[in-house]
Design an enzyme around this catalytic site. Structure first.
Site, PDB file in Angstrom:
ATOM      1  N   ALA A  67       1.083  -1.592  -0.670  1.00 21.93           N
ATOM      2  CA  ALA A  67       0.250   0.251   0.049  1.00 21.93           C
ATOM      3  C   ALA A  67       1.258   1.516  -0.149  1.00 21.93           C
ATOM      4  O   ALA A  67       2.279   1.197   0.417  1.00 21.93           O
ATOM      5  CB  ALA A  67      -1.022  -0.071   1.463  1.00 21.93           C
ATOM      6  N   GLY A 112       0.220  -6.199   0.501  1.00 20.09           N
ATOM      7  CA  GLY A 112      -1.479  -6.223  -0.629  1.00 20.09           C
ATOM      8  C   GLY A 112      -0.872  -6.091  -2.122  1.00 20.09           C
ATOM      9  O   GLY A 112      -2.171  -6.652  -2.379  1.00 20.09           O
ATOM     10  N   GLU A 115      -1.685  -9.887  -1.610  1.00 21.67           N
ATOM     11  CA  GLU A 115      -3.202 -10.453  -1.758  1.00 21.67           C
ATOM     12  C   GLU A 115      -3.614 -10.236  -3.093  1.00 21.67           C
ATOM     13  O   GLU A 115      -4.398 -11.200  -3.517  1.00 21.67           O
ATOM     14  CB  GLU A 115      -3.724  -8.963  -0.548  1.00 21.67           C
ATOM     15  N   GLU A 135       2.980  -6.977   6.752  1.00 17.62           N
ATOM     16  CA  GLU A 135       2.054  -5.839   7.871  1.00 17.62           C
ATOM     17  C   GLU A 135       2.171  -6.290   9.485  1.00 17.62           C
ATOM     18  O   GLU A 135       2.546  -4.557   9.884  1.00 17.62           O
ATOM     19  CB  GLU A 135       0.306  -6.337   7.254  1.00 17.62           C
TER      20      GLU A 135
END
Length: 201
Positions: A67, A112, A115, A135
């Site tokens: 992110a 992210g 993901e 994270e």
């Protein structure tokens, strides 16, 4: 199809190639990219000419390096929640798309970004690819399905270790774990992925 700034949209026969186009930021996910991806995939889903989709990153350093922390730092709780929900919608759109989606991973695939890749039907990578769900290093857990999709792919024990430690691993290890299906040279990554996509199409 029209090109957009943050996502470039190309087409090879019946295969759409979506390129995350923020190379200076290592293609980090920001609000604009999340919304644009959701909108673009929705259009592709309704396009009968498109039979398969490839996701990749611009440049040779990153698929998506997580992110956009710079954008997130300026957010209050409400804005951060909206950002997370937009990301989750985009990931779910990839996962539920009624057409096959392949991630062609050409560098960092972190947070992210991983993901997004895990939500694809399968993944291929070049040798310079690096993977992690880091994270935990900032005190949070993966928030867009990584805690569910990674265990389904490689087993609970291995997934927990990678999520709890935030450890980064290379493309060879990703192949051994079953995170990726194939390892292609960087120069031929897209061509080889297109071949697979066209065979599916």
């Amino acid at each position: 199809m029209d090109n957009a700034d943050v996502i470039l949209v190309g087409q090879r026969n019946s295969v759409a190639i979506l390129t995350f186009n923020r190379p200076r930021a290592l293609n980090a996910l920001n609000s604009e990219l999340n919304r644009k991806l959701l909108d673009t995939l929705t259009k592709i889903e309704g396009d009968s000419e498109i039979k398969a989709v490839i996701l990749t990153g611009a440049g040779d350093k990153a698929f998506i390096a997580g992110a956009d922390i710079k954008e997130m730092q300026s957010m209050d709780a409400i804005a951060a929640r909206a950002f997370a929900l937009d990301a989750k919608k985009a990931v779910d759109k990839i996962y539920n798309l009624k057409k096959p989606v392949i991630a062609a991973i050409n560098g960092f695939c972190l947070g992210g970004g991983m993901e997004y890749a895990l939500a694809c039907d399968f993944r291929v990578a070049s040798p310079n690819a690096r993977f992690a769900l880091p994270e935990i290093t900032i005190g949070i857990l993966p928030g867009s399905g990584g805690t569910q999709r990674l265990p389904r792919l490689i087993g609970t024990g291995l997934a927990k270790e990678l999520i709890y430690t935030g450890e980064m691993f290379d493309a060879r290890r990703a192949l051994e774990l079953g995170v990726i299906n194939h390892l292609f040279e960087r120069e031929s990554l897209i061509e080889e992925t297109v071949k697979i996509a066209e065979k599916i199409a």
